[in-house]
Design a protein around this motif. Structure first.
Motif, PDB file in Angstrom:
ATOM      1  N   PRO A  39       2.545   9.021   5.057  1.00  0.00           N
ATOM      2  CA  PRO A  39       2.413   9.035   3.416  1.00  0.00           C
ATOM      3  C   PRO A  39       2.119   7.494   2.850  1.00  0.00           C
ATOM      4  CG  PRO A  39       4.840   9.324   4.012  1.00  0.00           C
ATOM      5  CD  PRO A  39       4.118   9.525   5.414  1.00  0.00           C
ATOM      6  N   TRP A  40       2.155   6.591   3.622  1.00  0.00           N
ATOM      7  CA  TRP A  40       2.102   5.317   3.313  1.00  0.00           C
ATOM      8  C   TRP A  40       0.559   5.191   3.271  1.00  0.00           C
ATOM      9  CZ3 TRP A  40       6.094   3.429   0.926  1.00  0.00           C
ATOM     10  CH2 TRP A  40       7.324   3.621   1.435  1.00  0.00           C
ATOM     11  N   ARG A  41      -0.044   4.350   2.134  1.00  0.00           N
ATOM     12  CA  ARG A  41      -1.482   3.874   2.108  1.00  0.00           C
ATOM     13  C   ARG A  41      -1.463   2.491   1.773  1.00  0.00           C
ATOM     14  NH1 ARG A  41      -1.862   8.451   3.683  1.00  0.00           N
ATOM     15  NH2 ARG A  41      -2.618  10.180   2.739  1.00  0.00           N
ATOM     16  N   ALA A  42      -2.553   1.684   2.295  1.00  0.00           N
ATOM     17  CA  ALA A  42      -2.759   0.496   2.228  1.00  0.00           C
ATOM     18  C   ALA A  42      -3.947  -0.008   2.124  1.00  0.00           C
ATOM     19  CB  ALA A  42      -1.988  -0.481   2.992  1.00  0.00           C
ATOM     20  N   SER A  43      -4.460  -1.021   1.291  1.00  0.00           N
ATOM     21  CA  SER A  43      -5.652  -1.598   1.188  1.00  0.00           C
ATOM     22  C   SER A  43      -5.835  -3.118   1.820  1.00  0.00           C
ATOM     23  CB  SER A  43      -6.324  -1.464  -0.183  1.00  0.00           C
ATOM     24  OG  SER A  43      -6.268  -0.163  -0.594  1.00  0.00           O
ATOM     25  N   ILE A  73       0.749  -7.470   2.817  1.00  0.00           N
ATOM     26  CA  ILE A  73       0.035  -6.114   2.473  1.00  0.00           C
ATOM     27  C   ILE A  73       1.185  -5.422   1.818  1.00  0.00           C
ATOM     28  CG2 ILE A  73       0.581  -5.244   4.592  1.00  0.00           C
ATOM     29  CD1 ILE A  73      -2.060  -4.096   4.718  1.00  0.00           C
ATOM     30  N   MET A  74       0.644  -4.546   0.861  1.00  0.00           N
ATOM     31  CA  MET A  74       1.442  -3.543   0.228  1.00  0.00           C
ATOM     32  C   MET A  74       1.032  -2.346   0.458  1.00  0.00           C
ATOM     33  SD  MET A  74       2.019  -4.998  -3.739  1.00  0.00           S
ATOM     34  CE  MET A  74       0.110  -4.899  -4.113  1.00  0.00           C
ATOM     35  N   PHE A  75       2.150  -1.329   0.991  1.00  0.00           N
ATOM     36  CA  PHE A  75       2.043   0.052   1.179  1.00  0.00           C
ATOM     37  C   PHE A  75       2.506   0.675  -0.038  1.00  0.00           C
ATOM     38  CE2 PHE A  75       1.761  -2.032   5.581  1.00  0.00           C
ATOM     39  CZ  PHE A  75       0.516  -0.927   6.259  1.00  0.00           C
ATOM     40  N   GLN A  76       1.918   1.852  -0.236  1.00  0.00           N
ATOM     41  CA  GLN A  76       2.345   2.731  -1.307  1.00  0.00           C
ATOM     42  C   GLN A  76       2.252   4.305  -1.110  1.00  0.00           C
ATOM     43  OE1 GLN A  76       0.074   1.638  -4.850  1.00  0.00           O
ATOM     44  NE2 GLN A  76       1.710   0.240  -5.511  1.00  0.00           N
ATOM     45  N   ALA A  77       3.343   4.980  -1.470  1.00  0.00           N
ATOM     46  CA  ALA A  77       3.632   6.377  -1.023  1.00  0.00           C
ATOM     47  C   ALA A  77       3.597   7.187  -2.428  1.00  0.00           C
ATOM     48  CB  ALA A  77       4.555   6.785  -0.185  1.00  0.00           C
ATOM     49  N   GLU A  78       2.884   8.133  -2.524  1.00  0.00           N
ATOM     50  CA  GLU A  78       2.998   9.007  -3.937  1.00  0.00           C
ATOM     51  C   GLU A  78       3.748  10.282  -3.298  1.00  0.00           C
ATOM     52  OE1 GLU A  78      -0.662   8.936  -5.787  1.00  0.00           O
ATOM     53  OE2 GLU A  78      -0.373   6.921  -6.658  1.00  0.00           O
ATOM     54  N   ARG A  85       4.639  15.599  -4.089  1.00  0.00           N
ATOM     55  CA  ARG A  85       4.641  14.534  -4.854  1.00  0.00           C
ATOM     56  C   ARG A  85       6.070  14.072  -5.354  1.00  0.00           C
ATOM     57  NH1 ARG A  85       3.617  10.035  -7.364  1.00  0.00           N
ATOM     58  NH2 ARG A  85       1.986   9.754  -9.177  1.00  0.00           N
ATOM     59  N   LEU A  86       6.477  12.697  -5.149  1.00  0.00           N
ATOM     60  CA  LEU A  86       7.499  11.981  -5.364  1.00  0.00           C
ATOM     61  C   LEU A  86       7.689  12.337  -6.785  1.00  0.00           C
ATOM     62  CD1 LEU A  86       7.039   8.717  -3.238  1.00  0.00           C
ATOM     63  CD2 LEU A  86       8.409  10.655  -2.751  1.00  0.00           C
ATOM     64  N   ARG A 162       5.490   6.427  -7.751  1.00  0.00           N
ATOM     65  CA  ARG A 162       5.372   5.813  -6.321  1.00  0.00           C
ATOM     66  C   ARG A 162       6.022   5.066  -5.758  1.00  0.00           C
ATOM     67  NH1 ARG A 162       1.106   3.458  -9.500  1.00  0.00           N
ATOM     68  NH2 ARG A 162      -0.074   5.365  -9.160  1.00  0.00           N
ATOM     69  N   LEU A 163       6.504   4.643  -4.588  1.00  0.00           N
ATOM     70  CA  LEU A 163       7.170   3.842  -3.881  1.00  0.00           C
ATOM     71  C   LEU A 163       6.154   2.840  -3.494  1.00  0.00           C
ATOM     72  CD1 LEU A 163       9.399   6.002  -1.521  1.00  0.00           C
ATOM     73  CD2 LEU A 163      10.148   4.262  -3.568  1.00  0.00           C
ATOM     74  N   THR A 164       6.519   1.269  -3.370  1.00  0.00           N
ATOM     75  CA  THR A 164       5.775   0.337  -2.911  1.00  0.00           C
ATOM     76  C   THR A 164       6.511  -0.472  -1.850  1.00  0.00           C
ATOM     77  OG1 THR A 164       4.693   0.221  -5.109  1.00  0.00           O
ATOM     78  CG2 THR A 164       4.521  -1.836  -3.433  1.00  0.00           C
TER      79      THR A 164
END
Length: 195
Positions: A39-43, A73-78, A85-86, A162-164
């Motif tokens: 569920p984690w996304r990063a750019s 780097i920052m990972f985010q999960a929604e 959805r969180l 969202r969690l960061t």
């Protein structure tokens, strides 16, 4: 006169559709260089010159600072591990590990990008230097409105968020793919309106 009115109508439609599509791309959070780990996304490119213009515009709109390519780097999960959805009124359990990093933070953010600071002096973020870990260096973090023993990140109010997970001074900041990296699993335990 007819040509002038038709030209003005065409320009108005073009500007309206162009503005609407740009707003949709910025608000929608589409990153063209995104990497997914569950569920984690990063750019990885978001803090560099190579970041796409929509990502730069989104960061400017939210007034968020980014980490440079060598800083972290920052990972985010929604969503949780099942794609739901969180929600601030629900309780989640994060288990596992993170990629190697000198330091990391975990925080909850509302959809407009602001940190969700709970009331009554409860913790609004967790840091790696204050985290209780198991012998194998894994951990368990509870995220939710009800206090828990151990690692607990408090949430308040209701609605989506969202969690960061921000990793600082990590080799993961140079990732070009998700192979070999591990992020914590997110499991929903229950919600305050479940009865």
């Amino acid at each position: 006169m007819r040509f002038l009115l038709a030209s003005l109508l065409a320009i108005t439609i073009a500007l309206g559709l162009g503005g609407w599509s740009a707003k949709l791309a910025i608000d929608g959070g589409t990153n063209f260089d995104s990497v997914a780990l569950g569920p984690w996304r990063a750019s990885p490119l978001i803090g560099t010159r190579e970041a796409d213009p929509y990502a730069k515009a989104r960061l400017a709109k939210l007034a968020q600072l980014t980490l440079g390519g060598g800083e972290g780097i920052m990972f985010q999960a929604e969503a949780d591990g099942e794609g739901r959805r969180l929600l601030l009124e629900c309780t989640y359990r994060l288990t596992g590990r993170t990629p190697a990093a000198r330091f990391f933070t975990l925080s909850a953010h509302s959809d407009d990008g602001r940190v969700d600071l709970p009331q009554s002096g409860r913790p609004g973020w967790l840091t790696s230097n204050a985290l209780l870990r198991r012998e194998d260096n894994s951990f368990e973090i509870t995220v939710g409105p009800q206090a828990r023993a151990g690692n607990w990140l408090a949430t308040d109010r209701t609605g989506p968020y969202r969690l960061t997970f921000a990793l600082y001074d990590t080799p993961a900041s140079a990732i070009t793919g998700a192979a070999g990296l591990e992020m914590p699993a997110i499991e929903r335990e229950g919600c305050s309106d479940d009865g």
